[in-house]
Design a protein around this motif. Sequence first.
Motif, short mmCIF file in Angstrom:
data_model
loop_
_atom_site.label_atom_id
_atom_site.label_comp_id
_atom_site.label_asym_id
_atom_site.label_seq_id
_atom_site.Cartn_x
_atom_site.Cartn_y
_atom_site.Cartn_z
N THR A 151 91.03 16.42 43.03
CA THR A 151 90.51 15.55 44.15
C THR A 151 89.90 14.29 43.70
O THR A 151 89.41 14.33 42.35
CB THR A 151 89.98 16.36 45.09
OG1 THR A 151 89.34 15.58 46.27
CG2 THR A 151 88.27 17.03 44.53
N LEU A 152 89.57 13.57 44.54
CA LEU A 152 88.76 12.34 44.02
C LEU A 152 87.35 12.44 44.86
O LEU A 152 87.34 12.29 45.99
CB LEU A 152 89.57 10.97 44.29
CG LEU A 152 88.97 9.54 44.19
CD1 LEU A 152 88.65 9.59 42.84
CD2 LEU A 152 89.67 8.54 44.69
N GLU A 153 86.37 12.19 43.94
CA GLU A 153 84.95 12.30 44.47
C GLU A 153 84.78 10.86 45.43
O GLU A 153 85.34 9.77 44.94
CB GLU A 153 83.92 12.06 43.49
CG GLU A 153 82.54 11.87 43.87
CD GLU A 153 81.65 12.22 42.68
OE1 GLU A 153 80.23 11.63 42.97
OE2 GLU A 153 82.24 12.83 41.55
N GLY A 154 84.20 10.90 46.49
CA GLY A 154 84.27 9.86 47.54
C GLY A 154 82.69 9.21 47.94
O GLY A 154 81.45 9.86 47.12
N ARG A 155 82.57 8.36 48.75
CA ARG A 155 81.41 7.98 49.17
C ARG A 155 80.73 8.63 50.52
O ARG A 155 79.52 8.23 50.85
CB ARG A 155 81.23 6.59 49.38
CG ARG A 155 81.62 5.81 48.24
CD ARG A 155 81.56 4.34 48.29
NE ARG A 155 82.25 4.11 49.14
CZ ARG A 155 83.50 3.38 48.88
NH1 ARG A 155 83.92 3.12 47.89
NH2 ARG A 155 84.28 2.71 49.99
N ASN A 156 81.52 9.36 51.14
CA ASN A 156 81.12 10.19 52.52
C ASN A 156 81.71 11.18 52.58
O ASN A 156 82.61 11.73 51.87
CB ASN A 156 81.39 8.98 53.55
CG ASN A 156 82.98 8.83 53.71
OD1 ASN A 156 83.85 9.60 53.53
ND2 ASN A 156 83.17 7.53 53.98
N HIS A 157 81.42 12.13 53.57
CA HIS A 157 81.97 13.44 53.98
C HIS A 157 83.53 13.71 53.91
O HIS A 157 84.05 14.48 53.04
CB HIS A 157 81.24 14.08 55.16
CG HIS A 157 82.08 15.38 55.54
ND1 HIS A 157 81.87 16.47 54.99
CD2 HIS A 157 82.71 15.69 56.43
CE1 HIS A 157 82.28 17.54 55.37
NE2 HIS A 157 83.25 16.98 56.37
#
Length: 176
Positions: free
Chosen positions: A38-44
């Motif tokens: 998975t890719l870390e993101g900026r929101n939930h």
Amino acid sequence: TRGHLGLYGQVDVALDPFPYAGTTTTCEALWMGVPTITLEGRNHAQNVGKTLNEAVGLGSGFVGRDEAHYLQLAAHWSDPRHWRELARLRAGLRQQVEASVLCQRQPFVANLEKVYRKWWRKYCSDQMARANGHAKDRSHFSDEDEDGGGEEGASNSGQSASAEAEGHSSDNSSQF
């Protein structure tokens, strides 16, 4: 559903979509023994996969910090030199998921109860203020509880004592 879950037996590693991460599909993959990159993101919505992976103990080996790292992780796990490690991981992944916080009912329910109590206290406080002619603006209401911590990791112990100490006894609350 058995048919589609059976297809996970043909998958070595799953790729979580972005910018909106999977939830049900990621949980199914993990349950069926298929780790998900998975890719870390900026929101939930972008961090669901990261949260699920961390909850079952997969962490940094399956969470890309950015798109380039996401691709590096995919290349790493698809490289034949890592297939034995991947096979060992897959063989025990369901048990790892079962033992993780993701499948622990008691902490989840205790946390949910804490949220319900918080909402009830807010409701009662608003009703008391309204009854006393002091309408309060609660638009700034946050998800953090009174001690500064968030909802996660909540404990069920001492909650009724905490409510009593805040002046929200069962006598006050039950009038509404």
